[in-house]
Design a protein around this motif. Structure first.
Motif, PDB file in Angstrom:
ATOM      1  N   ALA A 135       0.834  -1.197   0.000  1.00  0.00           N
ATOM      2  CA  ALA A 135       0.000   0.000   0.000  1.00  0.00           C
ATOM      3  C   ALA A 135       0.873   1.254   0.000  1.00  0.00           C
ATOM      4  O   ALA A 135       1.742   1.418   0.862  1.00  0.00           O
ATOM      5  CB  ALA A 135      -0.916  -0.003   1.218  1.00  0.00           C
ATOM      6  N   GLY A 136       0.649   2.110  -1.000  1.00  0.00           N
ATOM      7  CA  GLY A 136       1.337   3.400  -1.065  1.00  0.00           C
ATOM      8  C   GLY A 136       2.725   3.367  -1.651  1.00  0.00           C
ATOM      9  O   GLY A 136       3.398   4.408  -1.704  1.00  0.00           O
ATOM     10  N   ARG A 137       3.179   2.199  -2.132  1.00  0.00           N
ATOM     11  CA  ARG A 137       4.547   2.107  -2.668  1.00  0.00           C
ATOM     12  C   ARG A 137       4.539   1.506  -4.068  1.00  0.00           C
ATOM     13  O   ARG A 137       3.900   0.489  -4.308  1.00  0.00           O
ATOM     14  CB  ARG A 137       5.435   1.244  -1.762  1.00  0.00           C
ATOM     15  CG  ARG A 137       5.712   1.834  -0.394  1.00  0.00           C
ATOM     16  CD  ARG A 137       6.811   1.042   0.294  1.00  0.00           C
ATOM     17  NE  ARG A 137       8.074   1.149  -0.420  1.00  0.00           N
ATOM     18  CZ  ARG A 137       9.125   0.328  -0.219  1.00  0.00           C
ATOM     19  NH1 ARG A 137       9.017  -0.656   0.647  1.00  0.00           N
ATOM     20  NH2 ARG A 137      10.230   0.477  -0.900  1.00  0.00           N
ATOM     21  N   TRP A 138       5.259   2.155  -4.985  1.00  0.00           N
ATOM     22  CA  TRP A 138       5.490   1.617  -6.328  1.00  0.00           C
ATOM     23  C   TRP A 138       6.950   1.884  -6.645  1.00  0.00           C
ATOM     24  O   TRP A 138       7.366   3.021  -6.822  1.00  0.00           O
ATOM     25  CB  TRP A 138       4.576   2.284  -7.358  1.00  0.00           C
ATOM     26  CG  TRP A 138       4.747   1.750  -8.755  1.00  0.00           C
ATOM     27  CD1 TRP A 138       5.595   2.218  -9.723  1.00  0.00           C
ATOM     28  CD2 TRP A 138       4.071   0.622  -9.338  1.00  0.00           C
ATOM     29  NE1 TRP A 138       5.486   1.475 -10.869  1.00  0.00           N
ATOM     30  CE2 TRP A 138       4.556   0.494 -10.665  1.00  0.00           C
ATOM     31  CE3 TRP A 138       3.100  -0.272  -8.877  1.00  0.00           C
ATOM     32  CZ2 TRP A 138       4.100  -0.505 -11.529  1.00  0.00           C
ATOM     33  CZ3 TRP A 138       2.660  -1.258  -9.739  1.00  0.00           C
ATOM     34  CH2 TRP A 138       3.143  -1.372 -11.039  1.00  0.00           C
ATOM     35  N   VAL A 191      -3.271  -5.976  -6.850  1.00  0.00           N
ATOM     36  CA  VAL A 191      -3.636  -6.167  -5.453  1.00  0.00           C
ATOM     37  C   VAL A 191      -2.741  -5.282  -4.600  1.00  0.00           C
ATOM     38  O   VAL A 191      -1.508  -5.410  -4.634  1.00  0.00           O
ATOM     39  CB  VAL A 191      -3.494  -7.638  -5.027  1.00  0.00           C
ATOM     40  CG1 VAL A 191      -3.481  -7.763  -3.502  1.00  0.00           C
ATOM     41  CG2 VAL A 191      -4.642  -8.464  -5.591  1.00  0.00           C
ATOM     42  N   ILE A 192      -3.379  -4.384  -3.861  1.00  0.00           N
ATOM     43  CA  ILE A 192      -2.644  -3.524  -2.933  1.00  0.00           C
ATOM     44  C   ILE A 192      -2.746  -4.166  -1.562  1.00  0.00           C
ATOM     45  O   ILE A 192      -3.805  -4.170  -0.936  1.00  0.00           O
ATOM     46  CB  ILE A 192      -3.225  -2.096  -2.943  1.00  0.00           C
ATOM     47  CG1 ILE A 192      -3.132  -1.520  -4.363  1.00  0.00           C
ATOM     48  CG2 ILE A 192      -2.476  -1.212  -1.949  1.00  0.00           C
ATOM     49  CD1 ILE A 192      -3.756  -0.159  -4.519  1.00  0.00           C
ATOM     50  N   TYR A 196      -8.036  -3.978  -2.779  1.00  0.00           N
ATOM     51  CA  TYR A 196      -7.355  -3.586  -1.546  1.00  0.00           C
ATOM     52  C   TYR A 196      -7.504  -4.733  -0.550  1.00  0.00           C
ATOM     53  O   TYR A 196      -8.622  -5.113  -0.208  1.00  0.00           O
ATOM     54  CB  TYR A 196      -7.978  -2.316  -0.973  1.00  0.00           C
ATOM     55  CG  TYR A 196      -7.958  -1.135  -1.910  1.00  0.00           C
ATOM     56  CD1 TYR A 196      -6.933  -0.191  -1.848  1.00  0.00           C
ATOM     57  CD2 TYR A 196      -8.963  -0.957  -2.861  1.00  0.00           C
ATOM     58  CE1 TYR A 196      -6.908   0.900  -2.709  1.00  0.00           C
ATOM     59  CE2 TYR A 196      -8.950   0.128  -3.726  1.00  0.00           C
ATOM     60  CZ  TYR A 196      -7.918   1.054  -3.645  1.00  0.00           C
ATOM     61  OH  TYR A 196      -7.899   2.126  -4.500  1.00  0.00           O
ATOM     62  N   VAL A 197      -6.378  -5.276  -0.098  1.00  0.00           N
ATOM     63  CA  VAL A 197      -6.463  -6.429   0.793  1.00  0.00           C
ATOM     64  C   VAL A 197      -5.459  -6.319   1.935  1.00  0.00           C
ATOM     65  O   VAL A 197      -4.482  -5.563   1.874  1.00  0.00           O
ATOM     66  CB  VAL A 197      -6.207  -7.764   0.040  1.00  0.00           C
ATOM     67  CG1 VAL A 197      -7.045  -7.865  -1.222  1.00  0.00           C
ATOM     68  CG2 VAL A 197      -4.736  -7.952  -0.281  1.00  0.00           C
ATOM     69  N   SER A 198      -5.718  -7.101   2.959  1.00  0.00           N
ATOM     70  CA  SER A 198      -4.735  -7.383   3.991  1.00  0.00           C
ATOM     71  C   SER A 198      -4.637  -8.901   4.078  1.00  0.00           C
ATOM     72  O   SER A 198      -5.536  -9.546   4.618  1.00  0.00           O
ATOM     73  CB  SER A 198      -5.146  -6.800   5.346  1.00  0.00           C
ATOM     74  OG  SER A 198      -4.312  -7.326   6.373  1.00  0.00           O
ATOM     75  N   ALA A 199      -3.585  -9.448   3.501  1.00  0.00           N
ATOM     76  CA  ALA A 199      -3.421 -10.901   3.537  1.00  0.00           C
ATOM     77  C   ALA A 199      -3.285 -11.390   4.975  1.00  0.00           C
ATOM     78  O   ALA A 199      -3.802 -12.442   5.338  1.00  0.00           O
ATOM     79  CB  ALA A 199      -2.200 -11.311   2.715  1.00  0.00           C
ATOM     80  N   LEU A 200      -2.590 -10.609   5.789  1.00  0.00           N
ATOM     81  CA  LEU A 200      -2.364 -11.009   7.176  1.00  0.00           C
ATOM     82  C   LEU A 200      -3.668 -11.050   7.958  1.00  0.00           C
ATOM     83  O   LEU A 200      -3.912 -11.969   8.753  1.00  0.00           O
ATOM     84  CB  LEU A 200      -1.384 -10.036   7.838  1.00  0.00           C
ATOM     85  CG  LEU A 200      -0.853 -10.436   9.214  1.00  0.00           C
ATOM     86  CD1 LEU A 200      -0.081 -11.742   9.145  1.00  0.00           C
ATOM     87  CD2 LEU A 200       0.020  -9.328   9.785  1.00  0.00           C
ATOM     88  N   LYS A 201      -4.537 -10.069   7.732  1.00  0.00           N
ATOM     89  CA  LYS A 201      -5.811  -9.993   8.444  1.00  0.00           C
ATOM     90  C   LYS A 201      -6.943 -10.686   7.685  1.00  0.00           C
ATOM     91  O   LYS A 201      -8.078 -10.719   8.147  1.00  0.00           O
ATOM     92  CB  LYS A 201      -6.196  -8.524   8.666  1.00  0.00           C
ATOM     93  CG  LYS A 201      -5.154  -7.704   9.405  1.00  0.00           C
ATOM     94  CD  LYS A 201      -5.060  -8.100  10.846  1.00  0.00           C
ATOM     95  CE  LYS A 201      -4.113  -7.155  11.597  1.00  0.00           C
ATOM     96  NZ  LYS A 201      -3.970  -7.518  13.020  1.00  0.00           N
ATOM     97  N   THR A 217      -1.932   1.067   6.736  1.00  0.00           N
ATOM     98  CA  THR A 217      -2.157   2.443   6.300  1.00  0.00           C
ATOM     99  C   THR A 217      -3.238   3.076   7.167  1.00  0.00           C
ATOM    100  O   THR A 217      -4.396   2.674   7.127  1.00  0.00           O
ATOM    101  CB  THR A 217      -2.587   2.479   4.815  1.00  0.00           C
ATOM    102  OG1 THR A 217      -1.589   1.824   4.024  1.00  0.00           O
ATOM    103  CG2 THR A 217      -2.754   3.915   4.347  1.00  0.00           C
ATOM    104  N   LYS A 218      -2.868   4.070   7.948  1.00  0.00           N
ATOM    105  CA  LYS A 218      -3.816   4.713   8.852  1.00  0.00           C
ATOM    106  C   LYS A 218      -4.863   5.519   8.085  1.00  0.00           C
ATOM    107  O   LYS A 218      -6.048   5.482   8.397  1.00  0.00           O
ATOM    108  CB  LYS A 218      -3.071   5.603   9.838  1.00  0.00           C
ATOM    109  CG  LYS A 218      -2.179   4.838  10.817  1.00  0.00           C
ATOM    110  CD  LYS A 218      -1.494   5.764  11.793  1.00  0.00           C
ATOM    111  CE  LYS A 218      -0.602   4.978  12.765  1.00  0.00           C
ATOM    112  NZ  LYS A 218       0.097   5.879  13.716  1.00  0.00           N
ATOM    113  N   ASP A 219      -4.414   6.260   7.066  1.00  0.00           N
ATOM    114  CA  ASP A 219      -5.325   7.093   6.281  1.00  0.00           C
ATOM    115  C   ASP A 219      -5.612   6.404   4.958  1.00  0.00           C
ATOM    116  O   ASP A 219      -4.877   6.550   3.984  1.00  0.00           O
ATOM    117  CB  ASP A 219      -4.699   8.478   6.052  1.00  0.00           C
ATOM    118  CG  ASP A 219      -5.637   9.419   5.306  1.00  0.00           C
ATOM    119  OD1 ASP A 219      -6.819   9.051   5.119  1.00  0.00           O
ATOM    120  OD2 ASP A 219      -5.190  10.512   4.915  1.00  0.00           O
ATOM    121  N   LYS A 220      -6.695   5.617   4.930  1.00  0.00           N
ATOM    122  CA  LYS A 220      -7.044   4.866   3.721  1.00  0.00           C
ATOM    123  C   LYS A 220      -7.340   5.787   2.541  1.00  0.00           C
ATOM    124  O   LYS A 220      -7.100   5.432   1.388  1.00  0.00           O
ATOM    125  CB  LYS A 220      -8.255   3.966   3.993  1.00  0.00           C
ATOM    126  CG  LYS A 220      -8.074   2.983   5.145  1.00  0.00           C
ATOM    127  CD  LYS A 220      -6.995   1.964   4.867  1.00  0.00           C
ATOM    128  CE  LYS A 220      -7.003   0.825   5.895  1.00  0.00           C
ATOM    129  NZ  LYS A 220      -6.629   1.238   7.243  1.00  0.00           N
TER     130      LYS A 220
END
Length: 312
Positions: free
Chosen positions: A111-114, A135-136, A166-171, A142-145
């Motif tokens: 998220a936020g990096r390229w 897939v981000i 937009y995903v969180s694989a961990l969560k 990221t606090k500010d979505k």
């Protein structure tokens, strides 16, 4: 897709008229969470995970079967730029080979990096003309979505993706929508594997990976990258116990001493943790013996890389 895989498809019956099946590459630069995502998507801890980049060194097939279809996820090593060692070049070849044989590619970024490595992978996918989803991952960090919206808008102006997730694989957030999107983009086709199968990899391969995972988790600095694992023996004894003999290869004598540790404590801890993971995965007791041996320059020797299972 090659002819052999098409033959595999013909071996199974179509469960229902709209059943879909196909190969999907999970691709991205090192340490964006591809392996965590694979494990979350198939619901089994198949691919090894550590906080270190370049943990994944092999293509790993993860199979997710549902009523709607069968997704054959190909977890690839991270694409490396400026790969100087033979092993890194081998990993890059594995990535490029994998993305040439799939119906769909999922490019995973943070998220936020390229980065330049993300761009290099995008260009490699573009060369193959394979449909791509973006897939981000790690959106939970990221606090500010809302800040992700201009980031994605800028990316979308310069790059072509079929869809963005937009995903969180961990969560395990955002995976249901991603899975549904993937399924709808695969061809109507009979399943390749049985509904209870989760991978085409052998227990022998998985055992080596579980030992290597502990090396990645427990050793400091660059030492884990100087190690690899070879299974010399894997047999089921009459008492139902799987007896496994594994060699941890390092490049220098000093590294061997570190892996063994004072009084053999480090090696014992590595073996104990790996054995417990094996017993859960293989569903039986495991007797594991580990040795540490030195093979100078193994990561730059093409023939040794093949012997240790690093193939395209």
């Amino acid at each position: 897709m090659n002819d052999d895989r098409e033959d595999d498809f013909a071996e199974h019956e179509l469960p229902h008229p709209d059943f879909r099946c196909g190969f999907v590459a999970l691709a991205g630069r090192p340490n964006v969470g591809k392996s965590t995502l694979l494990n979350a998507l198939i619901g089994v801890r198949l691919s090894i995970v550590s906080p270190r980049p370049q943990t994944t060194r092999h293509r790993i097939l993860g199979i997710a079967t549902s009523e709607a279809g069968q997704i054959l996820y190909v977890d690839t090593p991270g694409l490396h730029r400026g790969a100087k060692r033979a092993m890194n070049r081998s990993l890059n070849r594995a990535v490029r080979s994998a993305i040439s044989e799939v119906e769909l590619a999922v490019q995973v970024i943070e998220a936020g990096r390229w980065t330049d490595e993300d761009e290099a992978l995008y260009e490699a996918l573009d060369e193959q003309k394979v449909p791509r989803l973006l897939v981000i991952n790690k959106v939970d960090l990221t606090k500010d979505k809302a800040a992700l919206l201009p980031f994605v808008a800028e990316l979308s102006e310069k790059h072509s993706f079929e869809a963005v997730h937009y995903v969180s694989a961990l969560k395990r957030k955002g995976l249901e929508a991603l899975t549904h999107d993937i399924i709808t983009r695969l061809p109507v086709r009979a399943p390749v594997f049985g509904e209870d199968e989760i991978t085409d990899r052998s227990e022998r391969f998985l055992a080596a990976e579980m030992v290597r995972e502990q090396l990645m988790l427990r050793l400091d600095q660059e030492l884990p990258y100087a190690t690899t694992v070879e299974i010399e023996q894997f047999q089921d004894r009459p008492d139902g116990i799987a007896e496994i003999h594994a060699v941890i290869w390092v490049e220098r004598d000093g590294q061997k001493a570190i892996v063994i540790g004072q009084g053999g404590e480090q090696l014992k801890a590595i073996g104990t943790a790996a054995r417990r993971h094996m017993e859960r995965m293989f569903d039986r007791k495991v007797f594991l013996r580990l040795w540490v041996k030195v093979r100078e320059g193994w990561a730059d020797d093409e023939s040794l890389l093949k012997q240790f299972g690093y193939t395209d």
